[in-house]
Motif scaffolding. Structure first.
Motif, short mmCIF file in Angstrom:
data_model
loop_
_atom_site.label_atom_id
_atom_site.label_comp_id
_atom_site.label_asym_id
_atom_site.label_seq_id
_atom_site.Cartn_x
_atom_site.Cartn_y
_atom_site.Cartn_z
N GLU A 104 25.77 14.77 4.63
CA GLU A 104 24.80 13.93 5.34
C GLU A 104 24.95 12.47 4.93
N TYR A 112 23.53 10.54 1.72
CA TYR A 112 22.08 10.79 1.79
C TYR A 112 21.67 11.67 0.62
N ASP A 113 20.60 11.29 -0.05
CA ASP A 113 20.03 12.10 -1.13
C ASP A 113 18.52 12.03 -1.00
N GLU A 114 17.91 13.14 -0.61
CA GLU A 114 16.48 13.16 -0.35
C GLU A 114 15.66 12.72 -1.56
N ARG A 115 16.15 13.02 -2.77
CA ARG A 115 15.40 12.67 -3.98
C ARG A 115 15.42 11.17 -4.27
N ARG A 122 19.01 8.73 9.12
CA ARG A 122 19.72 9.84 8.50
C ARG A 122 20.50 10.58 9.61
#
Length: 303
Positions: free
Chosen positions: A226, A260-263, A284
């Motif tokens: 992502e 992309y890194d949700e955290r 995103r």
């Protein structure tokens, strides 16, 4: 764990002094659709021909429903149906006559089974018409009906949507998913249509220069890659900052693209704002399988 229906281990093929297939490994599970992708000359066709017994491997093993193809060829092939390239049919016979002819080559295959596969592929209305009057999609369906006559557990399809129009491709995709989900077949699909593989398959193996370089579920492969597209001002200092924060920031047109890194995405956004950077857009997105294919094969294209 799902039942393994096709196991390939250490498979090699040497022709002359050239090693075409260099020790590949993969397996198919019951009820899954498995995509097989590779650039021109990667070894897809050679692999398929070994799987279906048209050529012998130089080394390695192929097991179909537990039966070793080399040691117990007849039993292994009882569980395999395939269409390699185009289905070979008699155009001046009807669809029914074609299936009747092929059924005579298979033990314990009677007219009841022919009716079952005709219903399965949806050719009830046209099965008694001459094959020369069939559309390409109908011929593909009849070819699959032929491959299903012996009640195989594994179905190998080489370019099943080749030459079909968009409507035919969509119908074939739905039909293959039906065979896997409702009939429990393991379906091995070789294709150059990456968008179709993305929509159709549960897992995918990518082969390049005779070696499988990646095998993974389509969902996890895409989600792991992502990205985020940023449209900001000013651009140059933002690229450097995002590169420091994410480890990889590149400019593509008007956008800076990062992993992309949700955290961490909230932290990255806040740090840009703290530096006085104006964020116009932050989107995103998932790359396509084609993007990943080109990345993994170093820019090689499929057949």
């Amino acid at each position: 764990m799902s039942e393994t229906t096709l196991l390939v281990k250490g498979l090699k093929k040497v022709i002359g002094r050239r090693e075409i297939i260099k020790g590949i490994d993969f397996e198919l599970k019951k009820g899954e659709v498995f995509g097989f992708l590779g650039p021109n000359g990667a070894g897809k066709t050679t692999t398929i021909r070994m799987l279906v017994g048209l050529i012998q491997p130089s080394s390695g093993e192929i097991k179909i429903c537990g039966y070793d193809v080399k040691e117990n060829f007849t039993e292994a092939m009882k569980h395999l149906g395939c269409i390699v390239e185009n289905p070979e049919l008699y155009p001046f016979l009807s669809g029914w006559e074609n299936l009747l002819h092929f059924s005579r080559m298979l033990p314990k295959t009677d007219e009841k089974r022919i009716k079952e596969v005709v219903q399965l592929v949806g050719l009830q209305e046209r099965i008694h018409d001459l094959v020369k009057t069939y559309s390409l999609g109908m011929r593909q369906r009849l070819g699959i009906a032929q491959a299903l006559l012996g009640k195989p557990k594994v179905l190998i399809l080489d370019e099943p949507t080749n030459g079909l129009d968009p409507s035919g491709i969509r119908e074939m995709r739905s039909f293959i998913r039906f065979l896997a989900e409702k009939e429990g077949l393991s379906v091995f699909v070789s294709s150059h249509l990456l968008s179709e593989i993305q929509l159709l398959c549960d897992r995918v193996a990518i082969i390049s220069k005779g070696t499988i370089i990646h095998t993974e579920s389509v969902k996890s492969l895409l989600s792991r890659k992502e990205r985020v597209k940023w449209r900001v001002s000013p651009v140059e200092p933002t690229i450097q900052l995002l590169n420091d924060l994410t480890g990889n920031a590149v400019l593509e047109g008007d956008y800076i693209v990062t992993p992309y890194d949700e955290r961490l995405i909230g932290t990255w956004n806040r740090k840009l704002m703290e530096k006085g950077i104006t964020i116009f857009e932050m989107n995103r997105f998932l790359p396509t399988l084609e993007d990943l294919f080109l990345e993994l094969t170093g820019g090689e294209t499929v057949d």
